[in-house]
Design a protein around this motif. Structure first.
Motif, PDB file in Angstrom:
ATOM      1  N   GLY A  70       0.791  -1.219   0.000  1.00  0.00           N
ATOM      2  CA  GLY A  70       0.000   0.000   0.000  1.00  0.00           C
ATOM      3  C   GLY A  70       0.822   1.268   0.000  1.00  0.00           C
ATOM      4  O   GLY A  70       1.997   1.284   0.385  1.00  0.00           O
ATOM      5  N   VAL A  71       0.180   2.351  -0.472  1.00  0.00           N
ATOM      6  CA  VAL A  71       0.796   3.672  -0.508  1.00  0.00           C
ATOM      7  C   VAL A  71      -0.237   4.677  -0.007  1.00  0.00           C
ATOM      8  O   VAL A  71      -1.407   4.635  -0.411  1.00  0.00           O
ATOM      9  CB  VAL A  71       1.237   4.059  -1.940  1.00  0.00           C
ATOM     10  CG1 VAL A  71       1.734   5.492  -1.972  1.00  0.00           C
ATOM     11  CG2 VAL A  71       2.307   3.118  -2.447  1.00  0.00           C
ATOM     12  N   LEU A  72       0.197   5.567   0.861  1.00  0.00           N
ATOM     13  CA  LEU A  72      -0.635   6.682   1.314  1.00  0.00           C
ATOM     14  C   LEU A  72      -0.053   7.964   0.724  1.00  0.00           C
ATOM     15  O   LEU A  72       1.109   8.296   0.973  1.00  0.00           O
ATOM     16  CB  LEU A  72      -0.639   6.763   2.838  1.00  0.00           C
ATOM     17  CG  LEU A  72      -1.353   7.988   3.437  1.00  0.00           C
ATOM     18  CD1 LEU A  72      -2.834   7.977   3.085  1.00  0.00           C
ATOM     19  CD2 LEU A  72      -1.143   8.053   4.943  1.00  0.00           C
ATOM     20  N   ILE A  73      -0.872   8.673  -0.052  1.00  0.00           N
ATOM     21  CA  ILE A  73      -0.453   9.930  -0.675  1.00  0.00           C
ATOM     22  C   ILE A  73      -1.054  11.072   0.128  1.00  0.00           C
ATOM     23  O   ILE A  73      -2.269  11.178   0.251  1.00  0.00           O
ATOM     24  CB  ILE A  73      -0.933  10.007  -2.138  1.00  0.00           C
ATOM     25  CG1 ILE A  73      -0.430   8.795  -2.938  1.00  0.00           C
ATOM     26  CG2 ILE A  73      -0.476  11.302  -2.791  1.00  0.00           C
ATOM     27  CD1 ILE A  73      -1.062   8.669  -4.318  1.00  0.00           C
ATOM     28  N   THR A  74      -0.201  11.914   0.691  1.00  0.00           N
ATOM     29  CA  THR A  74      -0.687  13.027   1.509  1.00  0.00           C
ATOM     30  C   THR A  74      -0.329  14.357   0.857  1.00  0.00           C
ATOM     31  O   THR A  74       0.580  14.446   0.047  1.00  0.00           O
ATOM     32  CB  THR A  74      -0.092  12.977   2.920  1.00  0.00           C
ATOM     33  OG1 THR A  74       1.332  13.118   2.836  1.00  0.00           O
ATOM     34  CG2 THR A  74      -0.448  11.677   3.616  1.00  0.00           C
ATOM     35  N   GLY A  75      -1.072  15.388   1.258  1.00  0.00           N
ATOM     36  CA  GLY A  75      -0.833  16.735   0.738  1.00  0.00           C
ATOM     37  C   GLY A  75      -2.055  17.592   0.970  1.00  0.00           C
ATOM     38  O   GLY A  75      -3.125  17.102   1.330  1.00  0.00           O
ATOM     39  N   PRO A  76      -1.938  18.895   0.766  1.00  0.00           N
ATOM     40  CA  PRO A  76      -3.084  19.785   0.965  1.00  0.00           C
ATOM     41  C   PRO A  76      -4.153  19.590  -0.095  1.00  0.00           C
ATOM     42  O   PRO A  76      -3.911  18.964  -1.137  1.00  0.00           O
ATOM     43  CB  PRO A  76      -2.466  21.188   0.873  1.00  0.00           C
ATOM     44  CG  PRO A  76      -1.212  20.993   0.087  1.00  0.00           C
ATOM     45  CD  PRO A  76      -0.708  19.632   0.414  1.00  0.00           C
ATOM     46  N   ALA A  77      -5.334  20.122   0.147  1.00  0.00           N
ATOM     47  CA  ALA A  77      -6.437  20.001  -0.804  1.00  0.00           C
ATOM     48  C   ALA A  77      -6.063  20.634  -2.135  1.00  0.00           C
ATOM     49  O   ALA A  77      -5.454  21.696  -2.182  1.00  0.00           O
ATOM     50  CB  ALA A  77      -7.689  20.678  -0.234  1.00  0.00           C
ATOM     51  N   GLY A  78      -6.434  19.941  -3.230  1.00  0.00           N
ATOM     52  CA  GLY A  78      -6.220  20.476  -4.565  1.00  0.00           C
ATOM     53  C   GLY A  78      -4.830  20.259  -5.115  1.00  0.00           C
ATOM     54  O   GLY A  78      -4.527  20.685  -6.234  1.00  0.00           O
ATOM     55  N   ILE A  79      -3.953  19.613  -4.366  1.00  0.00           N
ATOM     56  CA  ILE A  79      -2.566  19.486  -4.787  1.00  0.00           C
ATOM     57  C   ILE A  79      -2.388  18.443  -5.886  1.00  0.00           C
ATOM     58  O   ILE A  79      -1.381  18.411  -6.576  1.00  0.00           O
ATOM     59  CB  ILE A  79      -1.669  19.146  -3.576  1.00  0.00           C
ATOM     60  CG1 ILE A  79      -0.221  19.575  -3.835  1.00  0.00           C
ATOM     61  CG2 ILE A  79      -1.734  17.662  -3.248  1.00  0.00           C
ATOM     62  CD1 ILE A  79      -0.035  21.056  -3.837  1.00  0.00           C
ATOM     63  N   GLY A  80      -3.381  17.545  -6.052  1.00  0.00           N
ATOM     64  CA  GLY A  80      -3.305  16.535  -7.103  1.00  0.00           C
ATOM     65  C   GLY A  80      -3.231  15.113  -6.598  1.00  0.00           C
ATOM     66  O   GLY A  80      -2.877  14.197  -7.348  1.00  0.00           O
ATOM     67  N   LYS A  81      -3.614  14.884  -5.335  1.00  0.00           N
ATOM     68  CA  LYS A  81      -3.535  13.541  -4.753  1.00  0.00           C
ATOM     69  C   LYS A  81      -4.473  12.573  -5.466  1.00  0.00           C
ATOM     70  O   LYS A  81      -4.082  11.463  -5.821  1.00  0.00           O
ATOM     71  CB  LYS A  81      -3.906  13.595  -3.255  1.00  0.00           C
ATOM     72  CG  LYS A  81      -3.099  14.549  -2.421  1.00  0.00           C
ATOM     73  CD  LYS A  81      -3.476  14.502  -0.957  1.00  0.00           C
ATOM     74  CE  LYS A  81      -4.913  14.912  -0.697  1.00  0.00           C
ATOM     75  NZ  LYS A  81      -5.201  16.321  -1.027  1.00  0.00           N
ATOM     76  N   THR A  82      -5.710  13.010  -5.674  1.00  0.00           N
ATOM     77  CA  THR A  82      -6.714  12.124  -6.278  1.00  0.00           C
ATOM     78  C   THR A  82      -6.310  11.728  -7.681  1.00  0.00           C
ATOM     79  O   THR A  82      -6.417  10.550  -8.063  1.00  0.00           O
ATOM     80  CB  THR A  82      -8.084  12.826  -6.297  1.00  0.00           C
ATOM     81  OG1 THR A  82      -8.475  13.120  -4.947  1.00  0.00           O
ATOM     82  CG2 THR A  82      -9.134  11.950  -6.946  1.00  0.00           C
ATOM     83  N   ARG A  83      -5.830  12.681  -8.466  1.00  0.00           N
ATOM     84  CA  ARG A  83      -5.448  12.375  -9.848  1.00  0.00           C
ATOM     85  C   ARG A  83      -4.246  11.434  -9.884  1.00  0.00           C
ATOM     86  O   ARG A  83      -4.200  10.497 -10.690  1.00  0.00           O
ATOM     87  CB  ARG A  83      -5.130  13.675 -10.596  1.00  0.00           C
ATOM     88  CG  ARG A  83      -4.828  13.472 -12.070  1.00  0.00           C
ATOM     89  CD  ARG A  83      -6.024  12.858 -12.806  1.00  0.00           C
ATOM     90  NE  ARG A  83      -5.724  12.545 -14.171  1.00  0.00           N
ATOM     91  CZ  ARG A  83      -5.769  13.432 -15.170  1.00  0.00           C
ATOM     92  NH1 ARG A  83      -6.098  14.700 -14.926  1.00  0.00           N
ATOM     93  NH2 ARG A  83      -5.504  13.066 -16.408  1.00  0.00           N
ATOM     94  N   LEU A  84      -3.288  11.672  -9.010  1.00  0.00           N
ATOM     95  CA  LEU A  84      -2.120  10.797  -8.958  1.00  0.00           C
ATOM     96  C   LEU A  84      -2.528   9.388  -8.581  1.00  0.00           C
ATOM     97  O   LEU A  84      -2.066   8.402  -9.189  1.00  0.00           O
ATOM     98  CB  LEU A  84      -1.098  11.350  -7.962  1.00  0.00           C
ATOM     99  CG  LEU A  84       0.151  10.506  -7.733  1.00  0.00           C
ATOM    100  CD1 LEU A  84       0.939  10.328  -9.039  1.00  0.00           C
ATOM    101  CD2 LEU A  84       1.041  11.132  -6.662  1.00  0.00           C
TER     102      LEU A  84
END
Length: 846
Positions: free
Chosen positions: A26-40
């Motif tokens: 598994g991988v957890l992608i973190t970052g602020p809203a709108g940074i592109g986490k969902t698309r990545l």
């Protein structure tokens, strides 16, 4: 623009996610809203066949198994809900895409952990920064974490390219990257708003912004939601920071409780950054400020600005820009202010080359005072903005002063208003004569003489400026004198003197910049022209690139950025990079405010003409002739005259070209401008009319300093002499003037061809073709008859290997062919290029 933007700017992050999924479950992608986490996450999941998505929202966090509800039957579990749900969902190769995992309800989070830990599933989860998510998996090294930073400027450029279909200009990329803060969601909304408003369009040199980008309603709502639910003290913090960022932590502590600062920082609304021995507070995102300022009521905003001004003034305004900040806050608050404060702040603003702000503060000072000092200062600013009639009106309302210092100040303003501004030479001479007869103090007289000489120089009379005495030890007077003197020297062909003087006075700019900020750009432009025409194009280009990049970094007034970019375009044109020169010249024109655009049009015309675009070149020249962009800098608009013979070469016959070129040279001579006369004469040599101007050019070149003028003379002497033309071409190449080298080699080829095809003619033509290939966008008449030597792909491949010092045997082994085949191909190459062996190959290959 596509409804869904392409995936770009996160390629390295995608590779990293793929590597982590190969290594673990598994991988957890973190970052602020709108940074592109969902698309990545979606791009990473696309590489797998069995993918399910959880649906987690803030509203569903209290509902057990809400995130998996769409995947489970309506009837509930009879026993253990985790095992029941896992039995229904688990299958080989399953990948679970858990977007916004910080919103997972506890039961869903537990089932996700169970699927990963016991059922062989992989997960790609996303979560906002600061939330603890799936901690047990992370603790047992079953969930790797990757944090997304904002997009880099390069990543922003790639994303814009993909979304818009072609590249954006550098300045547009920088501006949108700064506004968006590297946030992909914000970037998309900004681009959409700019396109809807018609200010973002492809203008030939790339997608370019022609005005300020305003926030769309949707983007405003997104940011407002982030800033909602603030208490009064937190709102105070954001009010002050949005109006003053960066604002010192110590100053802010005078205005708001410490607990409010700590709360705003914890909510990631502000950031605290070190700045030397101080700490500065900024908003966490550039767009927060615009939303806060737009929604701040007028009276509250006025009160906040006054409170900021009073608080900073109470500390003694110790830093160099504190006076400017206090003045701006006070002016914006609407309360009456001290004219001396506004005047000091206006001078500082111009020293930083923020002309619009300097003008605004100048008006405030004048309206509060109305005296000689504030009035004279304001007229200088109005002249810079192109408001020449208004400057003259202000001057007419100022009473004649009795003391010499005030007379000197007022005379300087009047000379500039009627010289650079209104271009009334008779008035300039009258004003000078009246003042110089009244002034007795040597420094006052020297200052007015320098200002007067500069007005004459920019209006095409350079001798008085060039004859000014060398600057004295007084740095401010040195700036006045050098600003005028270098302008005269460079246009009289005394390039070394001009470059040396400009360099020396720029080296002590700290001593005069605040008092004479306009001299900074003038000396930089003169140094660039002198170094370029003096025969050192590489140094000229390096220096102006540094100056331009510094202007971009400091976000100077667009006019200063545009004029430095114009110099870069000129350097690129002299180097033969015509497409780049044309792009930069057009961008410089767009950047430069209306009052100064006439200065840039000459470079627009010449770059277009070198590229074979007669219409654009003619339009630019005509715009100068018609004074569509009137400017007092006539000396700088003369470059447009130099484009006339090039336009004629594209549209008329040879006699017309010669007649036009000689007319331009005669005009330069009539105004005693040897530098322009020499360029005009040499352009006729480049256009094939050397015999017409041979003697005159050689005489003209003898009066110029530097290494370039003798080469131009030798080029004229070499007309009709193939070997001499090749020697001149080699000298041009060594200087980095590749287009000049290509044209001269092409002329040599034509000379060698006259008795019939010979190896020398073939070589010269092949070399000219190779040189021209290094000049993207160039389409000058001398290159028109060049032909590709016609090497086959195999011949080119073998020749390229040969220039790396590989032997024929090594080449044969590398290509798995015989040595004889290699040598046969090389002999064919030598014949097509007109050479006898490998030594000359390097210069003739692309």
């Amino acid at each position: 623009m596509p409804r869904q933007w392409p995936f770009a700017g996160r390629e390295e992050d995608l590779s990293r996610v793929a590597e982590l999924l190969q290594a673990g479950p598994g991988v957890l992608i973190t970052g602020p809203a709108g940074i592109g986490k969902t698309r990545l996450a979606a791009e990473a999941a696309a590489n797998y066949g069995e993918v399910i998505r959880t649906v987690a929202t803030e509203a569903s966090r209290e509902i057990p198994l809400a995130a998996f509800a769409h995947l489970l039957p309506a009837s509930g579990a009879a026993g253990n809900p985790i095992r029941w749900g896992a039995d229904l969902i688990a299958r080989p190769g399953l990948v679970i895409l858990a977007d916004d995992a910080h919103h997972l309800d506890p039961v869903s989070a537990t089932m996700l952990e169970h699927l990963v830990r016991h059922r062989g599933a992989k997960t790609i989860a996303t979560a906002r920064t600061g939330h603890h998510v799936l901690d047990s998996l992370r603790k047992d090294d079953l969930l790797a974490r990757i944090h997304l930073d904002p997009l880099s400027e390069d990543g922003t450029a790639r994303l814009l390219h993909g979304a818009l279909g072609s590249p954006a200009t550098d300045r547009t990329i920088r501006h949108l990257h700064r506004l968006s803060g590297g946030n992909a969601l914000f970037l998309r909304e900004l681009v959409t708003a700019a396109q809807d408003a018609g200010i973002l369009a492809d203008r030939g040199s790339g997608w370019d912004l022609s005005g300020p980008v305003h926030l769309s309603p949707r983007l405003t709502e997104l940011i407002a939601a982030k800033l909602s639910r603030l208490d009064e003290t937190e709102r105070q913090v954001l009010d002050y920071v949005s109006l003053a960022e960066p604002i010192g932590l110590d100053l802010l502590r005078q205005l708001v409780p410490a607990v409010a600062l700590e709360s705003a920082e914890a909510r990631r609304l502000i950031v605290c950054e070190p700045d030397g021995h101080r700490r500065q507070i900024r908003l966490a995102h550039p767009l927060y400020g615009e939303v806060i300022r737009n929604t701040c009521p007028t009276l509250r905003r006025s009160r906040r600005q006054r409170e900021l001004a009073l608080a900073l003034a109470s500390t003694g305004a110790r830093r160099s820009d504190d006076t400017l900040r206090v003045a701006v806050w006070w002016l914006d608050s609407g309360f009456p202010g001290d004219p001396s404060m506004f005047l000091r702040a206006s001078r500082y603003a111009l020293a930083t080359l923020d002309t619009p702000l300097a003008t605004r503060l100048g008006w405030a000072a004048f309206r509060a005072d109305g005296g000689v000092e504030t009035g004279a200062w304001l007229t200088q600013l109005l002249n810079l903005a192109g408001e020449h009639e208004q400057a003259a009106t202000v001057l007419r309302g100022i009473p004649a002063p009795a003391d010499e210092a005030s007379l000197t100040t007022l005379t300087e303003a009047r000379l500039q208003a009627y010289g650079l501004g209104l271009r009334q030479l008779d008035q300039v001479k009258r004003i000078y004569a009246e003042a110089i007869g009244r002034l007795r103090t040597p420094t006052h007289r020297a200052r007015i003489e320098a200002v007067y000489a500069y007005q004459l120089a920019v209006l095409l009379d350079c001798r008085p400026a060039a004859h000014l005495p060398e600057p004295v030890n007084d740095p401010v007077l040195a700036a006045y004198t050098a600003h005028a003197k270098t302008t005269g020297l460079v246009h009289l062909g005394r390039y070394r003197q001009a470059a040396d003087l400009a360099g020396r006075v720029l080296g002590m700019a700290d001593g005069w910049r605040n008092a004479r900020p306009m001299a900074l750009l003038g000396l930089e432009l003169d140094r660039h022209t002198a170094t370029l025409l003096g025969g050192d194009p590489a140094t000229a280009e390096h220096t102006v690139v540094v100056d331009h990049e510094q202007a971009l970094t400091e976000r100077l007034w667009p006019a200063w950025i545009g004029l430095r970019l114009m110099c870069r375009a000129r350097s690129a044109r002299y180097a033969g990079r015509v497409r780049e020169a044309s792009r930069q010249a057009r961008e410089a024109f767009e950047l430069t405010p209306f009052a100064h655009r006439g200065i840039v049009l000459g470079e627009v015309a010449l770059a277009a003409a070198y590229g074979g675009d007669a219409d654009t070149a003619a339009e630019a020249v005509q715009a100068v002739a018609d004074a569509k962009h009137p400017t007092g800098y006539r000396i700088l608009t003369f470059w447009a005259e130099l484009a006339r013979p090039w336009i004629a070469a594209l549209t008329s016959d040879s006699p017309t070209v010669v007649k036009t070129g000689i007319a331009v040279a005669d005009l330069a001579r009539a105004h005693d401008l040897p530098a322009f006369e020499l360029i005009a004469l040499h352009d006729l040599v480049r256009l094939g009319a050397a015999e017409t101007v041979h003697d005159r050019l050689i005489r003209a070149a003898s009066a110029h300093e530097g290494d370039l003028a003798p080469l131009l003379a030798d080029h004229a002497r070499a007309a009709g002499d193939g070997p001499a033309l090749l020697a001149a071409a080699r000298r041009y190449e060594r200087l980095g003037m590749i287009l000049y080298a290509a044209e001269t080699a092409a002329q040599a080829s034509a000379v060698f061809h006259r008795p019939g095809p010979r190896p020398e003619a073939i070589f010269a033509g092949a070399w000219a073709f190779a040189l021209a290939a290094r000049c993207p966008g160039a389409n000058t008449p001398a290159l028109a008859d060049l032909r590709d030597p016609g090497l086959t792909s195999r011949e080119t491949e073998i020749a390229m290997l040969a220039v790396t010092n590989m032997t024929s045997k090594e080449i044969a082994e590398h290509l798995v062919i015989s040595v004889r085949t290699v040598n046969n191909h090389l002999q064919s190459v030598y014949g097509k290029l007109g050479i006898n062996g490998r030594d000359a190959l390097g210069a003739l290959l692309p």
